[in-house]
Design an enzyme around this catalytic site. Structure first.
Site, mmCIF file in Angstrom:
data_model
loop_
_atom_site.group_PDB
_atom_site.id
_atom_site.type_symbol
_atom_site.label_atom_id
_atom_site.label_comp_id
_atom_site.label_asym_id
_atom_site.label_seq_id
_atom_site.Cartn_x
_atom_site.Cartn_y
_atom_site.Cartn_z
ATOM 1 N N LYS A 127 0.873 -1.182 0.000
ATOM 2 C CA LYS A 127 0.000 0.000 0.000
ATOM 3 C C LYS A 127 0.903 1.223 0.000
ATOM 4 C CE LYS A 127 -4.245 -1.776 1.528
ATOM 5 N NZ LYS A 127 -4.752 -1.780 2.895
ATOM 6 N N HIS A 130 1.956 6.960 2.351
ATOM 7 C CA HIS A 130 1.392 8.240 1.909
ATOM 8 C C HIS A 130 1.489 9.336 2.962
ATOM 9 C CE1 HIS A 130 -2.240 7.529 4.278
ATOM 10 N NE2 HIS A 130 -2.311 6.332 3.747
ATOM 11 N N HIS A 133 0.954 8.939 6.608
ATOM 12 C CA HIS A 133 1.912 8.272 7.485
ATOM 13 C C HIS A 133 2.977 9.214 8.012
ATOM 14 C CE1 HIS A 133 0.654 4.625 5.073
ATOM 15 N NE2 HIS A 133 0.403 4.282 6.310
HETATM 16 N N1 ARG Z 1 -0.212 -0.533 10.013
HETATM 17 C C1 ARG Z 1 -1.161 0.210 10.767
HETATM 18 C C2 ARG Z 1 -1.808 1.267 9.880
HETATM 19 O O1 ARG Z 1 -1.233 1.695 8.900
HETATM 20 C C3 ARG Z 1 -0.559 0.900 11.953
HETATM 21 C C4 ARG Z 1 0.017 -0.024 12.971
HETATM 22 C C5 ARG Z 1 -0.051 0.556 14.337
HETATM 23 N N2 ARG Z 1 0.575 -0.216 15.340
HETATM 24 C C6 ARG Z 1 0.013 -1.216 16.011
HETATM 25 N N3 ARG Z 1 0.734 -1.855 16.892
HETATM 26 N N4 ARG Z 1 -1.251 -1.547 15.844
HETATM 27 O O2 ARG Z 1 -2.904 1.691 10.213
#
Ligand code: ARG
Length: 591
Positions: A127, A130, A133
């Protein structure tokens, strides 16, 4: 840094009966009205033990301590002893601190022996990385630097989103429409196009969803073909992510993402069952959180697949076992507030007392004037594009400003990328905001370019003076223009040759006060998990320096005065550099 309340308490303790310096220190006040002094000590509490009227105690104390080097003036007013700090003493002790600590100025050993995990960035593979982030990436990186500066042992974790049912979709899409060359040429854009196509096609042909579900089940079982495909998608995605991390000079100690926990989940599910926390609900296994005002935490779905939350439970338990952290910080958008409340509550219900050491550091949304962001529809703004645009726009600006030709490329990068990062760290993290290029790159606003420019200006003043008059501390100056750490004699000698009384006027003195505050500001930023506290403070330092620079002549003929002013310039430069460093931003010597 000298703690004035403590110093005052020590002096007072010699003349006060019945109270120790430790007991006096918290009683010392900072009057709101500056005409009552920098500090004041109320004497009411002493009346009983000293058997005197508080007014009398105040005047006796004032007379007794008035001669101390620390004070310019001490006045009894009613029951208060009002103390005015000797400005030259204040300037000397602040500058000594800055120069003796150099690149460590602002640090303390608060965190020595303690371990902190900062989990941040964590994009999802296949993905786009972007603009959404950017905040977790930049705030997380800054929190790492701040805690590290305070002596904590910090572990940076990128909890990659590299697992979940969407990979079933990705695998199916690739098998139907994919090309290896296409993906390798431009991984994320291509994979994203497949993903978008999957959703379009699945609307017409729902059997694709079933196919995707099966592909994910195969991945969960560890089937070879699916696993290899997934691994390749992960590697290709990381190549792109790493390009962005390199642009911002960001690194991680661990890349253990969601997939890392896939084989650790059965044990967690078993533990939940044993502890009597699992309940069945319409085929799914859940933990009921209603008594705590939260929606149920789903642990496994009706088809038996695990979810995001389950992986986070496994991750938290694994991290505690592996790192034995004192704090585990999750830098994740406030859209996930509920998720983290559920996560921490379930850990607590499992009997893990350390659940209280897990902290969700949340933040608001970034929006772009062009509209909101959506991965599904493919309308996204890539972070890499934003950074490249920043560099291009900065190049135009500095070309117009007539920057040294050799420096243009480097300046465009340092300032462009620094500007975007600084902007992310400017407002309190919880606020939503709109990304606006004119604001980000405004060289006169409260921005990265402004602060970096001020740093370069300090450097240029010091260079000019050095060319004309030689170095400030004949022997020991490091490349930042500050004196090397711990070279106390050199500092003392240099300060001796400087007339510090020339730094007690309003502009210089305000700057000294800002510098004095810096170490406390760093501690506050850590306590609130809020880098913007530092961002704002270095803007204040830059503004104070620029006022000093405009109001006064720095490179004057009088040697002692010139030396003092140059030392203040070097100190401001050091503080700005250290502050920018804590934000993950470079401090250019020339611009
Ligand atoms: N990958 C997730 C996202 O882009 C964020 C991860 C956050 N960290 C966690 N331990 N849940 O939304």
């Amino acid at each position: 840094m000298i703690d004035f309340k403590q110093e005052i308490a020590k002096i007072l303790a010699q003349h006060v009966q019945g109270l120790t310096a430790e007991e006096i220190a918290p009683l010392v006040e900072v009057p709101a009205d500056k005409s009552h002094g920098d500090y004041a000590f109320p004497c009411f509490r002493l009346a009983k033990t000293m058997r005197k009227a508080p007014q009398l105690i105040a005047s006796e104390l004032a007379a007794a301590i008035g001669g101390a080097e620390l004070f310019e003036k001490v006045e009894p007013v009613n029951a208060f002893v009002n103390m005015f700090i000797n400005k030259e003493f204040f300037v000397r002790s602040t500058l000594t601190e800055v120069f003796s600590k150099g690149s460590f100025f602002g640090s303390t050993d608060l965190g020595v022996g303690k371990k902190v995990i900062v989990e941040f960035s964590s994009p999802n593979i296949a993905k786009p990385f972007h603009i959404g982030h950017i905040r977790t990436t930049v705030i997380g990186n800054s929190l790492y630097k701040i805690f590290d500066f305070l002596g904590y042992d910090v572990v940076r974790i990128n909890h990659l989103g590299d697992y979940g049912t969407q990979f079933g979709k990705m695998i199916v899409a690739y098998r139907h429409w994919g090309s290896k060359e296409e993906v390798e040429a431009e991984p994320i854009k291509t994979l994203l196009a497949y993903y978008v196509r999957f959703h379009e096609e699945a609307e017409k042909d729902p059997s694709l969803e079933e196919e995707a579900r099966l592909a994910f089940a195969a991945l969960e079982r560890g089937d070879e073909a699916e696993t290899a495909l997934w691994q390749w998608i992960r590697d290709e995605s990381l190549k792109e992510f790493n390009r962005v991390y390199r642009m911002m000079d960001i690194d991680f100690d661990s890349w253990a993402g969601e997939s890392f926990y896939s084989d650790k989940m059965p044990a967690v599910i078993e533990e939940l069952r044993e502890k009597g926390l699992l309940v069945e609900s319409r085929g799914a296994q859940i933990v009921d959180l209603e008594p705590y005002g939260l929606t149920p935490a789903i642990i496994t779905k009706s088809d038996g697949t695990s979810i995001y939350l389950t992986r986070d439970l496994a991750a938290a338990i694994y991290r505690k076992k592996t790192y034995d952290f004192n704090k585990c910080i999750y830098v994740v958008a406030s859209q996930q507030d509920l998720h983290f409340k559920q996560l921490f509550k379930v850990l607590e219900l499992m009997g893990y007392g350390w659940a209280k050491d897990c902290i969700h550091v949340n933040f608001g949304m970034v929006s772009l004037p062009e509209g909101t962001l959506s991965t599904r529809k493919g309308r996204v703004v890539f972070l890499e594009d934003v950074l490249n645009t920043a560099v291009e726009k900065t190049r135009d600006i500095v070309l117009e400003k007539g920057v040294n030709a050799e420096l243009i490329e480097e300046t465009a990068k340092t300032v462009g990328i620094g500007a975007v990062m600084f902007n992310e760290l400017s407002a309190s993290r919880i606020k939503d905001y709109t990304f606006d290029w004119d604001e980000v790159l405004n060289f006169d606003g409260e921005t990265g370019p402004y602060v970096q420019y001020t740093h370069a200006r300090c450097a240029s003043v010091l260079r000019n003076a050095e060319e004309k008059y030689g170095s400030l501390a004949e022997d020991e100056v490091d490349d930042s223009g500050a004196f090397r750490c711990g070279v106390s004699k050199v500092i003392a000698r240099a300060l001796e040759k400087a007339d510090l009384s020339t730094l007690t006027g309003p502009a210089a003195y305000d700057l000294v006060k800002e510098l004095y505050e810096f170490p406390a500001v760093v501690i506050e930023a850590a306590a609130k998990y809020e880098p913007s506290v530092i961002t704002r403070h270095i803007v204040d330092i830059a503004q104070s320096f620029n006022k000093f620079y405009h109001d006064e002549h720095i490179i004057v003929d009088d040697e002692a005065e010139r030396r003092a002013k140059l030392m203040l310039t070097a100190a401001a430069k050091q503080a700005i550099k250290n502050g920018l460093g804590l934000l993950g931003i470079k401090a250019p010597e020339r611009m």
